[in-house]
Design a protein around this motif. Structure first.
Motif, PDB file in Angstrom:
ATOM      1  N   GLU A 178       0.820  -1.220   0.000  1.00  0.00           N
ATOM      2  CA  GLU A 178       0.000   0.000   0.000  1.00  0.00           C
ATOM      3  C   GLU A 178       0.850   1.265   0.000  1.00  0.00           C
ATOM      4  OE1 GLU A 178      -2.902  -0.127   3.119  1.00  0.00           O
ATOM      5  OE2 GLU A 178      -4.010  -1.744   2.152  1.00  0.00           O
ATOM      6  N   GLY A 179       2.143   1.123  -0.159  1.00  0.00           N
ATOM      7  CA  GLY A 179       3.013   2.299  -0.221  1.00  0.00           C
ATOM      8  C   GLY A 179       3.488   2.797   1.120  1.00  0.00           C
ATOM      9  N   ARG A 180       3.493   1.937   2.139  1.00  0.00           N
ATOM     10  CA  ARG A 180       3.967   2.239   3.489  1.00  0.00           C
ATOM     11  C   ARG A 180       3.251   3.428   4.132  1.00  0.00           C
ATOM     12  NH1 ARG A 180      10.483   1.262   2.959  1.00  0.00           N
ATOM     13  NH2 ARG A 180      10.316  -0.864   2.175  1.00  0.00           N
ATOM     14  N   PRO A 181       1.913   3.404   4.156  1.00  0.00           N
ATOM     15  CA  PRO A 181       1.189   4.531   4.762  1.00  0.00           C
ATOM     16  C   PRO A 181       1.321   4.541   6.277  1.00  0.00           C
ATOM     17  CG  PRO A 181      -0.344   2.782   4.234  1.00  0.00           C
ATOM     18  CD  PRO A 181       0.999   2.362   3.689  1.00  0.00           C
ATOM     19  N   GLU A 182       1.272   5.726   6.854  1.00  0.00           N
ATOM     20  CA  GLU A 182       1.332   5.892   8.309  1.00  0.00           C
ATOM     21  C   GLU A 182      -0.066   5.713   8.894  1.00  0.00           C
ATOM     22  OE1 GLU A 182       4.060   6.459  10.233  1.00  0.00           O
ATOM     23  OE2 GLU A 182       5.276   6.250   8.414  1.00  0.00           O
ATOM     24  N   GLY A 183      -0.152   5.210  10.113  1.00  0.00           N
ATOM     25  CA  GLY A 183      -1.410   5.131  10.835  1.00  0.00           C
ATOM     26  C   GLY A 183      -2.349   4.006  10.408  1.00  0.00           C
ATOM     27  N   GLN A 184      -1.863   3.047   9.670  1.00  0.00           N
ATOM     28  CA  GLN A 184      -2.710   1.954   9.192  1.00  0.00           C
ATOM     29  C   GLN A 184      -2.315   0.603   9.790  1.00  0.00           C
ATOM     30  OE1 GLN A 184      -5.389   2.452   7.077  1.00  0.00           O
ATOM     31  NE2 GLN A 184      -4.905   4.598   7.474  1.00  0.00           N
ATOM     32  N   ALA A 185      -1.461   0.612  10.794  1.00  0.00           N
ATOM     33  CA  ALA A 185      -0.922  -0.629  11.350  1.00  0.00           C
ATOM     34  C   ALA A 185      -2.011  -1.565  11.865  1.00  0.00           C
ATOM     35  CB  ALA A 185       0.077  -0.319  12.459  1.00  0.00           C
ATOM     36  N   GLU A 186      -2.990  -1.006  12.558  1.00  0.00           N
ATOM     37  CA  GLU A 186      -4.045  -1.857  13.128  1.00  0.00           C
ATOM     38  C   GLU A 186      -4.878  -2.519  12.037  1.00  0.00           C
ATOM     39  OE1 GLU A 186      -7.502  -1.330  16.402  1.00  0.00           O
ATOM     40  OE2 GLU A 186      -5.614  -0.258  16.700  1.00  0.00           O
ATOM     41  N   ARG A 187      -5.200  -1.773  10.991  1.00  0.00           N
ATOM     42  CA  ARG A 187      -5.963  -2.335   9.876  1.00  0.00           C
ATOM     43  C   ARG A 187      -5.157  -3.408   9.157  1.00  0.00           C
ATOM     44  NH1 ARG A 187      -6.387  -1.331   4.434  1.00  0.00           N
ATOM     45  NH2 ARG A 187      -4.957   0.417   4.569  1.00  0.00           N
ATOM     46  N   HIS A 188      -3.861  -3.134   8.942  1.00  0.00           N
ATOM     47  CA  HIS A 188      -2.992  -4.115   8.299  1.00  0.00           C
ATOM     48  C   HIS A 188      -2.899  -5.382   9.146  1.00  0.00           C
ATOM     49  CE1 HIS A 188      -0.827  -0.641   6.053  1.00  0.00           C
ATOM     50  NE2 HIS A 188      -1.950  -0.992   5.451  1.00  0.00           N
ATOM     51  N   TRP A 189      -2.815  -5.204  10.452  1.00  0.00           N
ATOM     52  CA  TRP A 189      -2.709  -6.351  11.357  1.00  0.00           C
ATOM     53  C   TRP A 189      -3.982  -7.208  11.289  1.00  0.00           C
ATOM     54  CZ3 TRP A 189       1.651  -7.924  13.535  1.00  0.00           C
ATOM     55  CH2 TRP A 189       1.578  -8.931  14.493  1.00  0.00           C
ATOM     56  N   ARG A 190      -5.152  -6.552  11.268  1.00  0.00           N
ATOM     57  CA  ARG A 190      -6.425  -7.296  11.167  1.00  0.00           C
ATOM     58  C   ARG A 190      -6.507  -8.049   9.844  1.00  0.00           C
ATOM     59  NH1 ARG A 190      -8.711  -2.458  13.053  1.00  0.00           N
ATOM     60  NH2 ARG A 190      -9.531  -2.087  10.966  1.00  0.00           N
ATOM     61  N   MET A 191      -6.106  -7.386   8.759  1.00  0.00           N
ATOM     62  CA  MET A 191      -6.127  -8.043   7.455  1.00  0.00           C
ATOM     63  C   MET A 191      -5.180  -9.246   7.447  1.00  0.00           C
ATOM     64  SD  MET A 191      -6.121  -4.670   4.983  1.00  0.00           S
ATOM     65  CE  MET A 191      -5.831  -5.561   3.475  1.00  0.00           C
ATOM     66  N   ALA A 192      -3.996  -9.058   8.008  1.00  0.00           N
ATOM     67  CA  ALA A 192      -3.004 -10.130   8.041  1.00  0.00           C
ATOM     68  C   ALA A 192      -3.498 -11.303   8.888  1.00  0.00           C
ATOM     69  CB  ALA A 192      -1.681  -9.600   8.589  1.00  0.00           C
TER      70      ALA A 192
END
Length: 81
Positions: A19-33
């Motif tokens: 996604e281009g290393r966006p800031e503030g998306q860690a929680e969403r990325h973690w849920r998706m993962a």
């Protein structure tokens, strides 16, 4: 179900990078993962289910039966058919 946290971290990192290393998306990325890792585990569990034979690779399966006839090939006129 025991999800491998290392795999979740790996997937989250891949999502973040894709996604281009966006800031503030860690929680969403973690849920998706986590969802992806759970789906992987489910597939593995289904393949390893006792009493079920694993599916043969496509090359070893019988080809599907065709209905009707195929048109005859004419080597003199390859574009017509």
């Amino acid at each position: 179900m025991n999800i491998d946290e290392r795999r979740v971290r790996e997937l989250a990192h891949q999502i973040w990078e894709s996604e281009g290393r966006p800031e503030g998306q860690a929680e969403r990325h973690w849920r998706m993962a986590r969802s992806l890792a759970e789906a992987e585990q489910e597939q593995i569990a289904q393949r390893e289910a006792p009493g079920e034979a694993p599916e043969k690779p496509a090359l070893l399966q019988k080809p599907p039966r065709r209905k009707g006839k195929l048109p005859a090939a004419d080597p003199e006129r390859p574009d017509e058919g």
